[in-house]
Scaffold this active site. Structure first.
Site, PDB file in Angstrom:
ATOM      1  N   CYS A   1       0.663  -1.171   0.061  1.00 24.54           N
ATOM      2  CA  CYS A   1      -0.071  -0.040   0.022  1.00 24.54           C
ATOM      3  C   CYS A   1       0.918   1.104  -0.068  1.00 24.54           C
ATOM      4  CB  CYS A   1      -0.935  -0.090   1.296  1.00 24.54           C
ATOM      5  SG  CYS A   1       0.164   0.143   2.657  1.00 24.54           S
ATOM      6  N   ARG A   2       0.459   2.360   0.562  1.00 25.61           N
ATOM      7  CA  ARG A   2       1.324   3.454   0.530  1.00 25.61           C
ATOM      8  C   ARG A   2       2.374   3.542   1.601  1.00 25.61           C
ATOM      9  NH1 ARG A   2       0.161   8.598   3.546  1.00 25.61           N
ATOM     10  NH2 ARG A   2      -1.478   7.102   3.870  1.00 25.61           N
TER      11      ARG A   2
END
Length: 145
Positions: free
Chosen positions: A108-109
């Site tokens: 993810c981020r």
């Protein structure tokens, strides 16, 4: 007398056969134990960038990007990654639809959502769900140097 002689001649042969079967079974068990130990060691859930990248190069891993559509538009680690938005209402159902026996790498981020996704997949019975510590932020920082 012939029966006793036959038993005396056959008994050592049977003993050798049974012994050989047990040795083969033990050797097979040792190989299986070694493979399990190797597999278990390679299944550390939290992966650093270098290990994630190494695993990514292997064809036996499916990569999942759990970021939003807007985040994905800013760039991906790999174009072939499956896109399953962590915030989708049916996120759990989308994960559950995947093959639980395959190997998954998730990012993810920042690593928070991918960690939660890996935990969820584990709860759903997946055998191999690993995530990128630090997410794409760590990837960009560590691979651009």
């Amino acid at each position: 007398m012939k029966k006793i002689l036959a038993i005396v001649l056959i008994l050592p042969g049977l003993t050798l056969i049974i012994s050989a079967l047990y040795e083969k079974k033990d050797a097979t068990r040792e190989i299986a134990d070694e493979e399990y130990a190797h597999h278990a060691l390679s299944l550390e859930k939290d992966l650093d960038v270098a290990t994630f990248e190494e695993h990514m190069k292997k064809e036996e891993f499916t990569i999942i990007d759990v970021r939003t559509t807007e985040e994905i538009a800013e760039g991906k680690i790999i174009d072939s990654a499956l896109e399953i938005n962590f915030y989708d209402d049916d996120f759990t159902e989308q994960l559950a639809a995947l093959d639980p026996d395959e190997n998954y790498l998730i990012y993810c981020r920042s690593g928070n959502r991918s960690n939660q996704a890996a935990n969820l997949m584990s709860q759903l019975g997946f055998t191999s769900a690993q995530h990128l510590k630090g997410g794409i932020n760590a990837w960009q920082r560590d691979t651009e140097n």
